[in-house]
Write an enzyme that holds these catalytic residues in place. Structure first.
Site, PDB file in Angstrom:
ATOM      1  CB  CYS A 258      -4.178  10.346 -14.664  1.00  0.00           C
ATOM      2  SG  CYS A 258      -4.488   9.665 -12.892  1.00  0.00           S
TER       3      CYS A 258
ATOM      4  CG  ASN B  38      -1.969   1.013   1.123  1.00  0.00           C
ATOM      5  OD1 ASN B  38      -1.623   2.180   0.467  1.00  0.00           O
ATOM      6  ND2 ASN B  38      -2.932   0.955   1.946  1.00  0.00           N
TER       7      ASN B  38
END
Length: 445
Positions: free
Chosen positions: A402, A354
């Site tokens: 993005c 993570n």
């Protein structure tokens, strides 16, 4: 809460700016108003669509004075369908506006920093039928007596009634009616809420989501449809783990979709619900640019964070001494390792972790020193990672983004707190005809 009554009729406005989602910005009676289909420098007649305490919203119904940015939308459904938002701007001007958005975000979200050099934009040779991944809504509309398949309308409430799509891969986008006709022929036509599209170098896969068990008759019809049109068909009854291939038989080869990166002699296999870049042409250009900007040498050890299936890791391994790829999704990490093995690449290792949490507890961060770092995070960015950059201390970082706002925020951390220089940055037109801004940035210490 009682909804404010909308003024009736059309009103005149002079548009002075463009919001990050592509709406014109005007001041009407002293109040900021966002107007769809309006561009900077234009005078338009618009109708109100929503009124709020801080701002209003509207839609242009007539352009009285047009901007030189304006172009004729290539798609007849442009004003109805929410799939695209920038078709009324010429492709060349679209990329200029995206570059302006990126630089503005550095100013506003990056603590006032700016790149020393603005990179030449990466653009597509063709801005139509580029999209290889999409999630299409499906709905039977009783009043129309038909099934709709496509994207939502601009207001987001209903599916747009469209028969084709100018940005979706030709295998599907040229005629959505074949999907409409398939669904309406099924006994379970009211229980199919969506179809996901995934296109590789040779095939088009469709994941059909179904809320009830499909009858033998429906399964036969879907299989015949797949055979007739050359599709791979997957069925999904519940969560992603229920996705199974119906046609061709799951035991037939090839077992997965794939795309090649010939310049690196790499083939990447993927499942239809895996994350892959939607624009194949821009992906190739992006990988080449990222590796060139990273200045990888045969003596470098490179860390690739948010590595996915190995889209960057495997090409990097062809140029570097060693590559470590880290990804949060264990299934993707496993497939990245399988891709490395298939391509006979043994100077790469993949780990699941993570990356939005403390990375100091992971062994891979302590086992070797990394010369270079590549980041390709989701829209949330890599704020936690950037704040822990002292653990990695790469000499050079390439950050693929993005979302320009999270890139700018993270760039501010790297420059203001970690002592890096923002050497260069630029945009990549991954999503032509939309306001989505894909970008890349280079940091050096």
């Amino acid at each position: 809460m009682r909804r404010k009554k909308l003024p009736e009729g059309a009103f005149k406005a002079e548009v002075t700016g463009l919001s990050h989602e592509g709406r014109g910005i005007a001041k009407v009676e002293g109040k900021t108003t966002f107007i769809s289909f309006a561009l900077p420098g234009e005078t338009v007649q618009f109708e109100y669509s929503n009124r709020k305490s801080n701002y209003d919203e509207g839609m242009a119904v007539e352009v009285l004075e047009a901007s030189n940015l304006r172009a004729n939308p290539p798609c007849e459904y442009f004003k109805l369908c929410g799939g695209c938002s920038f078709q009324h701007v010429s492709p060349n001007e679209q990329i200029k506006l995206k570059e302006e958005t990126l630089l503005n975000h550095y100013q506003h979200f990056g603590q006032g920093i700016q790149p020393e050099k603005v990179l030449k934009p990466l653009v597509s040779d063709n801005t139509e039928h580029y999209r290889t991944k999409a999630r299409l809504g499906v709905r039977y509309v009783h009043k129309k007596g038909k099934v709709l398949v496509g994207f939502r309308e601009r207001n987001g409430r209903f599916l747009a009634e469209i028969d084709h799509c100018k940005v979706l891969d030709k295998s599907v986008g040229t005629d959505l009616r074949i999907l409409q006709e398939l669904i309406i022929s099924l006994e379970s036509y009211k229980e199919i809420p969506q179809i996901e599209v995934a296109v590789d170098d040779q095939r088009t896969a469709l994941i059909i989501r179904h809320l009830v068990d499909l009858s033998p008759s429906d399964l036969e019809k879907i299989s015949c449809f797949a055979k007739a049109h050359g599709f791979w068909i997957y069925l999904q009854s519940k969560g992603p783990d229920t996705i199974k291939r119906l046609y061709p038989d799951a035991n037939e080869t090839p077992k997965q979709l794939s795309y090649r990166l010939d310049e690196f002699d790499v083939q990447i296999n993927f499942e239809p619900n895996d994350f892959t870049q939607v624009n194949r042409e821009i992906n190739h250009k992006m990988i080449n640019q990222a590796l060139n900007l990273l200045e990888v040498s045969p003596s470098d050890t490179v860390l690739d964070l948010f590595c996915g299936l190995g889209n960057f890791s495997l090409p990097l391994a062809r140029k570097a001494k060693y590559v470590v790829g880290v990804e949060g999704d264990e299934a993707m990490t496993k497939r990245a390792g399988e891709n490395a093995q298939q391509n006979s690449i043994d100077n790469v290792a993949f780990h699941a972790a993570n990356l939005f949490e403390d990375i100091s507890k992971h062994s891979w961060i302590h086992e070797m020193r990394f010369d270079k770092l590549l980041l390709d995070p989701p829209r949330a960015g890599a704020e936690k990672l950037c704040s822990q950059m002292d653990l990695i201390q790469p000499k050079r970082i390439v950050y693929v983004s993005c979302d320009p706002s999270t890139l700018a925020r993270d760039a501010g951390i790297l420059v203001k707190e970690k002592g890096y220089k923002l050497v260069s940055s630029g945009v990549m037109d991954m999503f032509p005809h939309t306001t989505h801004v894909e970008s890349i940035a280079v940091f050096e210490k």
